[in-house]
Design an enzyme around this catalytic site. Structure first.
Site, PDB file in Angstrom:
ATOM      1  N   HIS A   1      -1.848   1.835   5.037  1.00  0.00           N
ATOM      2  CA  HIS A   1      -3.516   2.299   4.508  1.00  0.00           C
ATOM      3  C   HIS A   1      -4.436   1.428   5.113  1.00  0.00           C
ATOM      4  O   HIS A   1      -5.617   1.446   5.193  1.00  0.00           O
ATOM      5  CB  HIS A   1      -3.647   2.231   3.054  1.00  0.00           C
TER       6      HIS A   1
ATOM      7  N   ASP B   1       4.433   2.320   2.165  1.00  0.00           N
ATOM      8  CA  ASP B   1       2.918   2.014   2.898  1.00  0.00           C
ATOM      9  C   ASP B   1       2.917   0.838   3.868  1.00  0.00           C
ATOM     10  O   ASP B   1       2.821  -0.327   3.764  1.00  0.00           O
ATOM     11  CB  ASP B   1       2.310   1.473   1.668  1.00  0.00           C
TER      12      ASP B   1
ATOM     13  N   SER C   1      -3.495  -6.765   0.924  1.00  0.00           N
ATOM     14  CA  SER C   1      -2.907  -5.442   1.315  1.00  0.00           C
ATOM     15  C   SER C   1      -2.315  -5.923   2.715  1.00  0.00           C
ATOM     16  O   SER C   1      -3.181  -6.478   3.556  1.00  0.00           O
ATOM     17  CB  SER C   1      -3.699  -4.394   1.453  1.00  0.00           C
TER      18      SER C   1
END
Ligand code: ARG
Ligand code: GLU
Length: 671
Positions: free
Chosen positions: A83, A220, A606
């Protein structure tokens, strides 16, 4: 200043923290190292952060300003989240080459894809510059004077600092609401190429349905490579550039983790507000969040409807949809968490005690009344501000028309679908019109609406006639009105609030110390490098439910459903599962996918490396559990968990599904 500093330092050592709460400054991690080592960390503070020698911080980058990434080979190979690379993967995608859908793997260096708007920043060092920044300031000066002194001093320090090397950038920012100032000096690389990404059905598996939730089965991750000039220094993109040779890269621990194992997350959390007073939390949970959630629901419903109709629109709006939906869902979880923790009540009680303690201290006496007085003054205007930003400024064509000079039109139209934007215009402007009191609306807004007759007809006039002029006027007139009528007042009250927080912060530390409290005050996140540590651990989200901490491919297959976009497992994975042919990545007949731990993280973490007690990479951070999203405001050790990709899943996928063995060959994998 010095006194507070001393106070903070005195507070750190040896203090056993009950919870794994806290985002610590790398340069001061020595103050926590005993606690870390008692919990399973085997390295020294110098191994994490050192100015004289290479240390683990040299293997970490701020990825495009919003995420974190880490080096995993001595040839500049970097791993971050899918992402985080999403907009780049999308940028290279078209209906013919749909890398979002099919994934992308460069089989040679030549196939790696350059990205015009991508940079990574390595932290060179950080340093307390409080004295230099406040030079010339004397107590009694106004906030304006103080700010202007800070600006002048900071500009000077930054200029001197960045002149010392190639690609240097520096930032000076306050900690503890301006009780302290630090400088962060970065080396910035701009030639960063896409190396590999799994299909979205892996990298975004579960989509926005599973986002912010556990159990999770999202692969991810994506891979990039940093390129440098022949001198290994930052250089703009050139085919002549060579892979960057980092000072440090992470070795990978592929032998696995278990519940209870030590974990450390090293990355760039964006923003937390752990020391807000009750009024502000009340406003966030009860006013601001509900309104913003409602506005985003309107936008998302329209996007989803149109994206389902047409694959081209699905690609165009994939990234936009994900970013709108991400905060939308988080705000909902945060609100629930704030209630569950009884945060507003607890803060009120604490504030009462603080006020009692402060009663005979002129510096702090009356702080709470002042807070209440100021917050009450700006409550309505804050909502008007929220609506300007979330209801008007987000309308794509309106924003584009007003900022055309700074926008690449071709890029804008590449991902633009008028029917979506027009419907969003109608929905949001109606909502704005119905919610905001007339007295706050710009005269232009009221006149135009009257002239047009309805929001729908206004939309026709802008969109059917493609009137950039009309679109632009709406943006410019409403923003100008807000900026001239209300912003100066809002800014001046906010400046006073900041000053109160500076006092309150200092006061809380003294209050804690003088009353024998054991609270430790780490600075709120501000997009700078932080260390959080904890352990792999399950949790109970609700009565009679317990979540174990490690997920596996079994869970991917349990969710498999070709008819639901978010759960349509790619055939490569189905095939691997059918034969259980996981090669050397087999762990008791399956492959781990993700795990949760007690590390205190936030947006911006992240892509952060999750490392074991020996400093080796065991995972890549990508999310938090929904029940714990209030950790930006209040941390609950019972349910606050970060979610990480288990690095073994990435290795498995690169090897067995992507066939990109050459990438594994670059890494140092310990088993
Ligand atoms: N919640 C994660 C974060 O805050 C992941 C967001 C991207 N994924 C998504 N489905 N929107 O960044
Ligand atoms: N997904 C978040 C990010 O992009 C990290 C999750 C969080 O907010 O903790 O930074």
């Amino acid at each position: 200043m010095k006194k507070l500093l001393l106070l903070i330092i005195l507070l750190f050592p040896g203090l056993a923290l009950v919870a794994d709460e806290g985002m610590w400054l790398p340069s001061q991690i020595a103050q926590r190292i005993n606690d870390m080592q008692s919990k399973g960390f085997k390295l020294s503070a110098e191994d994490l952060y050192s100015i004289n020698n290479s240390s683990l911080k040299d293997a970490i980058v701020h990825f495009n300003g919003g995420c974190t990434g880490e080096l995993i080979s001595n040839e500049g190979l970097l791993i971050t989240n899918h992402h985080c690379g999403y907009s780049k993967i999308q940028y290279h995608s078209s209906v013919e080459h749909d890398y979002l859908k099919d994934g992308f793997w460069a089989m040679t260096r030549e196939q790696e894809l350059a990205n015009p708007d991508l940079y990574v920043a390595f932290l060179e060092y950080m340093e307390d510059v409080t004295d230099e920044v406040l030079k010339g300031y004397a107590p009694g000066m106004s906030e304006e004077e103080r700010n202007s002194i800070i600006r002048t001093n900071s500009d000077k320090i930054i200029k001197e600092t960045v002149s010392k090397g190639k690609g240097l950038k520096a930032k000076i920012a306050p900690l503890y609401y301006g009780n302290q100032y630090f400088i962060w000096v970065y080396k910035v690389f701009t030639d960063v190429r896409l190396v590999g990404a799994p299909p979205s059905a892996v990298g975004k598996f579960g989509g926005d349905t599973d986002n912010w939730m556990w159990p999770r089965h999202t692969g991810d991750f994506s891979l990039f490579r940093i390129y440098a000039g022949k001198d290994n220094e930052p250089a703009d993109y050139s085919p002549e550039n060579v892979p960057y040779r980092p000072k440090k890269f992470f070795k990978i621990n592929a032998s696995g983790i278990q519940e209870g194992d030590f974990t450390l997350v090293y990355g760039f959390p964006g923003r937390t507000n752990e020391y807000l007073m009750s009024h502000a939390v009340d406003y966030t949970a009860n006013v601001s969040n509900p309104h913003k959630i409602k506005l985003r629901t309107l936008r998302l419903d329209i996007m989803n409807r149109e994206q389902e109709k047409d694959p081209a629109v699905r690609i165009q709006y994939a990234s936009k949809n994900a970013s709108v939906s991400n905060s939308w869902k988080k705000w909902q979880g945060e609100r629930k968490g704030i209630y569950k923790m009884n945060t507003i009540e607890n803060k009120r009680n604490y504030e009462k005690e603080f006020a009692q303690w402060a009663a005979d201290k002129p510096e702090y006496n009356g702080l709470m009344e002042e807070f209440a007085r100021l917050y009450t003054q700006i409550e309505e205007l804050s909502l008007v501000n929220d609506y300007q930003k979330e209801a008007i400024n987000v309308i794509e064509y309106v924003k584009y028309a007003a900022n055309k000079a700074q926008t690449d039109s071709a890029l804008f139209y590449k991902d633009y679908y008028k029917p979506i934007d027009k419907d969003i215009f109608i929905a949001l402007i109606n909502e704005y019109n119905n919610t905001i009191d007339d007295k706050y609306k710009a005269p232009y807004f009221k006149d135009k609406l009257a002239e047009m007759g309805s929001v729908e007809k206004w939309a026709d006039a802008i969109y059917d006639a493609e009137s950039e002029e009309l679109a632009k006027e709406l943006y410019v007139e409403t923003n100008n009105h807000f900026n001239s009528e209300y912003k100066p007042f809002l800014d001046s009250i906010n400046a006073q609030i900041t000053l109160l927080y500076r006092k309150y912060m200092k006061g809380q530390i003294e209050f804690n110390e003088q009353t024998g409290g054991d609270r430790v005050f780490y600075p709120d996140a501000n997009s700078t490098l932080r260390i959080a540590y904890g352990s792999v651990k399950g949790y109970s989200p609700s009565d009679a439910v317990y979540f174990t901490p490690i997920s596996s491919i079994e869970g991917i297959m349990q969710k498999d459903n070709p008819n639901i976009y978010d759960y349509d497992v790619p055939q490569v994975l189905r095939d691997a599962y059918a034969t259980k042919n996981y090669g050397k990545w087999d762990v008791n007949g399956t492959v781990p996918v993700a795990f949760i731990a007690t590390n205190h993280t936030s947006g911006g973490n992240s892509g952060s490396p999750v490392i074991d007690g020996n400093g080796n990479l065991i995972g890549v951070n990508f999310d938090r559990v929904w029940e714990g999203t209030m950790s930006d405001v209040v941390f609950d050790p019972e349910v606050c968990r970060n979610i990480a990709l288990d690095i073994r899943f990435a290795l498995f996928f690169i090897d067995r599904c992507a066939g990109a063995q050459h990438l594994l060959d670059e890494m140092v994998i310990i088993r």
